[in-house]
Design an enzyme around this catalytic site. Structure first.
Site, PDB file in Angstrom:
ATOM      1  CB  SER A 106      -2.751 -18.961  19.662  1.00 50.20           C
ATOM      2  OG  SER A 106      -3.207 -17.938  18.841  1.00 50.20           O
ATOM      3  CG  ASP A 127      -6.301 -23.016  13.859  1.00 46.05           C
ATOM      4  OD1 ASP A 127      -6.648 -21.842  13.668  1.00 46.05           O
ATOM      5  OD2 ASP A 127      -5.598 -23.383  14.814  1.00 46.05           O
ATOM      6  CG  HIS A 165      -7.110 -20.812  17.098  1.00 44.41           C
ATOM      7  ND1 HIS A 165      -5.936 -20.916  16.396  1.00 44.41           N
ATOM      8  CD2 HIS A 165      -6.878 -19.891  18.077  1.00 44.41           C
ATOM      9  CE1 HIS A 165      -5.034 -20.081  16.909  1.00 44.41           C
ATOM     10  NE2 HIS A 165      -5.588 -19.454  17.925  1.00 44.41           N
TER      11      HIS A 165
END
Ligand SMILES: *[C@@H]1O[C@H](CO)[C@@H](O)[C@H](O)[C@H]1NC(C)=O
Ligand SMILES: *[C@@H]1O[C@H](CO)[C@@H](O)[C@H](O)[C@H]1NC(C)=O
Length: 411
Positions: free
Chosen positions: A181, A351, A384
């Protein structure tokens, strides 16, 4: 539209809750830990040594004075005696609103740092400024707003180089990198400026984010209409503490907006995480979320709104000129990432933060990359958080990361 990213990222940790029906009650917010209460146990003691691994608590000071905590797992669990030298080092960098602990919540057979240690790597877990164990500074206190005057530009300029320099000085070797991320965004931005690349062996980017335009559209409309005033109020806050009253109130007001069902909304934000263990989610909620700076959240929101990767925009032309000598902030041009830099990208079909279309934009910038230096993996079912805490992440993602690193070590 600025609020889109702001709100979405504010809520990204809630999505973990949302994917677990038993844990989805809004009152869960109230049971979050206080991220500023410094537990006497460090990450090594609480999460590594208990599993039979060696672990060292270390500190690195950035050029702008932040004292970051760093954990080193020098060898695998089964190895006896001292570390047998010459192991390839790997730095593991977490995302926004969490810290290094998130990598360690699953069992040793399932979590990335321990899998890497058991496979012959010398593992270094980074913790970004402002998170629970990285709240010290050579002269600023976290209660001082000046402590929070930074965005992810400073993670690019100061945090990553400090950690890389330290690991390079301790090991004398080229460094492997894993980011998730925000940990991918700051790496890509660094590489595009030619930073870190001389010290780097290879980089694995999980849930890569560089462009955020498609992160979510429904919320963007609502946020733009209804919450424009809120961001100004929040802008004044130095510390973005997800557990603090102003942020909690902001999230609640968002949830109470007519027509917004927070349960569905939250799930929609990062996508459903397919493969989380509910015990791990409970552990996650005991440890996270962590603070960041409001300026960092605003910078992320700007990335969403503008669809380009550029330095923090002070909005006022005179302020931008003061900081950058130009009316607009400088761009991080990802076309400038060295084409022979070994890169592995793994992204998920579910995601909603690292959206498939946005990853497509990123891949477009990498289209001239040496083909034998770029590996791309698409995991259809992954959301995610699955990349960090999925019970099957070893089989689906980490084994590929290992194979990728091995292919490029000494190459
Ligand atoms: C989930 O976590 C618990 C507690 O750590 C563990 O006993 C169980 O085996 C885990 N389940 C899976 C599928 O990994
Ligand atoms: C980015 O860099 C490439 C090549 O290095 C150049 O062709 C392109 O114009 C640059 N884009 C921007 C927005 O500066």
């Amino acid at each position: 539209m600025a609020l889109l990213g702001f709100a979405a990222l504010t809520l990204c940790f809630f999505s973990v809750t949302a994917s677990q029906p038993h844990a989805a009650s809004p009152s869960r917010t109230a049971s979050f830990p206080d991220p500023s209460s410094s537990s006497s146990l460090g990450i090594c003691a609480s999460s590594v040594i208990v599993h039979g691994y060696q672990c060292q608590e270390l500190h690195v000071t950035t050029k702008d004075g932040y004292i970051l905590s760093l954990q080193r797992i020098p060898q695998g669990r089964a190895e006896v005696g001292g570390s047998s030298g010459r192991k390839p080092p790997v730095i593991i960098q977490h995302g926004v609103l969490v810290d290094g602990v998130t990598w360690l919540l699953n069992s040793p057979e399932q979590n990335l740092p321990m899998i890497l240690a058991d496979n012959g790597f010398d593992v270094w877990i980074a913790n970004t400024r402002g998170t629970r164990f990285s709240r010290k500074h050579t002269y600023l206190d976290p209660s001082n707003p000046a402590f929070w005057d930074w965005s992810w530009d400073e993670l690019v300029t100061y945090d990553l180089p400090a950690v890389f320099d330290y690991v390079a000085s301790q090991t004398g070797q080229k460094i492997n990198y894993v980011g998730h991320s925000l940990g991918t965004l700051i790496a890509l931005a660094s590489f595009s400026e030619g930073s870190l690349v001389d010290q780097l062996q290879a980089a694995a980017l999980l849930s890569p984010i560089a462009y955020l335009s498609h992160m979510n559209t429904a919320l963007g409309v609502i946020a733009a209409k209804a919450f424009v005033g809120e961001i100004t109020t929040l802008f004044g806050l130095a510390e973005f503490n997800p557990l603090g009253l102003p942020v909690t109130a902001f999230v609640k007001s968002l949830c109470h907006h007519p027509g917004v069902d927070c349960y569905d909304l939250l799930t929609a934000l990062t996508g459903k995480n397919c493969c989380l263990n509910s015990s791990t989610v409970d552990l996650f909620l005991k440890n996270e979320p962590q603070s960041t700076s409001t300026k960092n959240m605003v910078h992320l929101a700007q990335t969403v709104r503008r669809g380009v990767l550029e330095k923090f925009n002070y909005v006022r032309p005179d302020y931008n000129i003061m900081h950058y000598g130009e009316i607009m902030p400088p761009v991080y041009n990802l076309s400038n990432i060295p084409r022979d830099l070994p890169l592995f990208l793994s992204y998920g079909g579910q995601d909603a933060l690292s959206d498939v279309i946005d990853v497509g934009s990123l891949l477009d910038y990498l289209k001239l990359h040496d083909v034998d230096k770029l590996s791309v993996q698409f995991v259809k079912d992954y959301g995610h958080a699955d990349f960090v805490m999925g019970v099957n992440a070893k089989d689906i993602v980490y084994n590929s990361v290992l194979a990728f690193f091995r292919r490029h070590i000494g190459a």
